[in-house]
Design a protein around this motif. Sequence first.
Motif, PDB file in Angstrom:
ATOM      1  N   HIS A 184      56.378  15.255  43.050  1.00 51.13           N
ATOM      2  CA  HIS A 184      55.052  15.068  42.475  1.00 51.13           C
ATOM      3  C   HIS A 184      55.079  14.265  41.183  1.00 51.13           C
ATOM      4  N   ALA A 185      56.124  14.429  40.388  1.00 54.62           N
ATOM      5  CA  ALA A 185      56.222  13.671  39.140  1.00 54.62           C
ATOM      6  C   ALA A 185      56.315  12.180  39.436  1.00 54.62           C
ATOM      7  N   GLN A 186      57.147  11.808  40.412  1.00 57.36           N
ATOM      8  CA  GLN A 186      57.263  10.398  40.807  1.00 57.36           C
ATOM      9  C   GLN A 186      55.941   9.902  41.370  1.00 57.36           C
ATOM     10  N   ALA A 187      55.271  10.742  42.140  1.00 60.43           N
ATOM     11  CA  ALA A 187      53.984  10.353  42.721  1.00 60.43           C
ATOM     12  C   ALA A 187      52.982  10.018  41.622  1.00 60.43           C
ATOM     13  N   ILE A 188      52.864  10.891  40.637  1.00 58.34           N
ATOM     14  CA  ILE A 188      51.921  10.638  39.549  1.00 58.34           C
ATOM     15  C   ILE A 188      52.329   9.403  38.759  1.00 58.34           C
ATOM     16  N   TYR A 189      53.623   9.235  38.539  1.00 56.59           N
ATOM     17  CA  TYR A 189      54.097   8.036  37.838  1.00 56.59           C
ATOM     18  C   TYR A 189      53.619   6.773  38.555  1.00 56.59           C
ATOM     19  N   TRP A 190      53.821   6.721  39.864  1.00 55.06           N
ATOM     20  CA  TRP A 190      53.430   5.521  40.609  1.00 55.06           C
ATOM     21  C   TRP A 190      51.919   5.361  40.684  1.00 55.06           C
ATOM     22  N   PHE A 191      51.187   6.469  40.773  1.00 56.67           N
ATOM     23  CA  PHE A 191      49.724   6.380  40.736  1.00 56.67           C
ATOM     24  C   PHE A 191      49.262   5.832  39.387  1.00 56.67           C
ATOM     25  N   GLN A 192      49.898   6.266  38.300  1.00 61.92           N
ATOM     26  CA  GLN A 192      49.537   5.760  36.974  1.00 61.92           C
ATOM     27  C   GLN A 192      49.852   4.273  36.847  1.00 61.92           C
ATOM     28  N   ILE A 202      43.774   6.657  40.230  1.00 63.65           N
ATOM     29  CA  ILE A 202      43.429   7.629  39.191  1.00 63.65           C
ATOM     30  C   ILE A 202      43.020   8.947  39.828  1.00 63.65           C
ATOM     31  N   SER A 203      42.128   8.885  40.800  1.00 59.77           N
ATOM     32  CA  SER A 203      41.679  10.124  41.441  1.00 59.77           C
ATOM     33  C   SER A 203      42.811  10.774  42.231  1.00 59.77           C
ATOM     34  N   ALA A 204      43.682   9.978  42.821  1.00 64.67           N
ATOM     35  CA  ALA A 204      44.806  10.533  43.571  1.00 64.67           C
ATOM     36  C   ALA A 204      45.753  11.304  42.652  1.00 64.67           C
ATOM     37  N   SER A 205      46.003  10.772  41.466  1.00 62.39           N
ATOM     38  CA  SER A 205      46.921  11.445  40.545  1.00 62.39           C
ATOM     39  C   SER A 205      46.322  12.740  40.008  1.00 62.39           C
ATOM     40  N   LYS A 206      45.000  12.788  39.888  1.00 66.99           N
ATOM     41  CA  LYS A 206      44.346  13.995  39.375  1.00 66.99           C
ATOM     42  C   LYS A 206      44.357  15.136  40.387  1.00 66.99           C
ATOM     43  N   GLN A 207      44.627  14.845  41.638  1.00 64.16           N
ATOM     44  CA  GLN A 207      44.646  15.874  42.679  1.00 64.16           C
ATOM     45  C   GLN A 207      45.970  16.619  42.746  1.00 64.16           C
ATOM     46  N   ILE A 208      46.963  16.141  42.024  1.00 64.39           N
ATOM     47  CA  ILE A 208      48.292  16.750  42.067  1.00 64.39           C
ATOM     48  C   ILE A 208      48.471  17.653  40.854  1.00 64.39           C
ATOM     49  N   GLU A 209      48.863  18.888  41.116  1.00 65.64           N
ATOM     50  CA  GLU A 209      49.167  19.830  40.035  1.00 65.64           C
ATOM     51  C   GLU A 209      50.676  19.908  39.875  1.00 65.64           C
TER      52      GLU A 209
END
Length: 77
Positions: free
Chosen positions: A37-45, A56-63
């Motif tokens: 998930h950390a890598q996912a948010i990094y790439w979404f950012q 932006i919305s995709a990264s906000k869906q990950i806790e």
Amino acid sequence: MAEAMFRLGRIYAGDTANGPGLISRVIALVNEGGVDHAQAIYWFQMAAKTGGATAISASKQIELTPTERVSLADYIS
């Protein structure tokens, strides 16, 4: 470029809706089939910075767990 970053985010988040392509298979091998998930948010950012509005919305869906937050901080720094 934003589309490629967004796809990487989706793959790291465990979304293989587009089928198991070469990149997702390589990542699955590297990560032993798990999600990051950390890598996912990094790439979404990164995608959001280059104009990928849906990232932006995709990264906000990950806790993130506390451990994943530390990993994300390491990726960003």
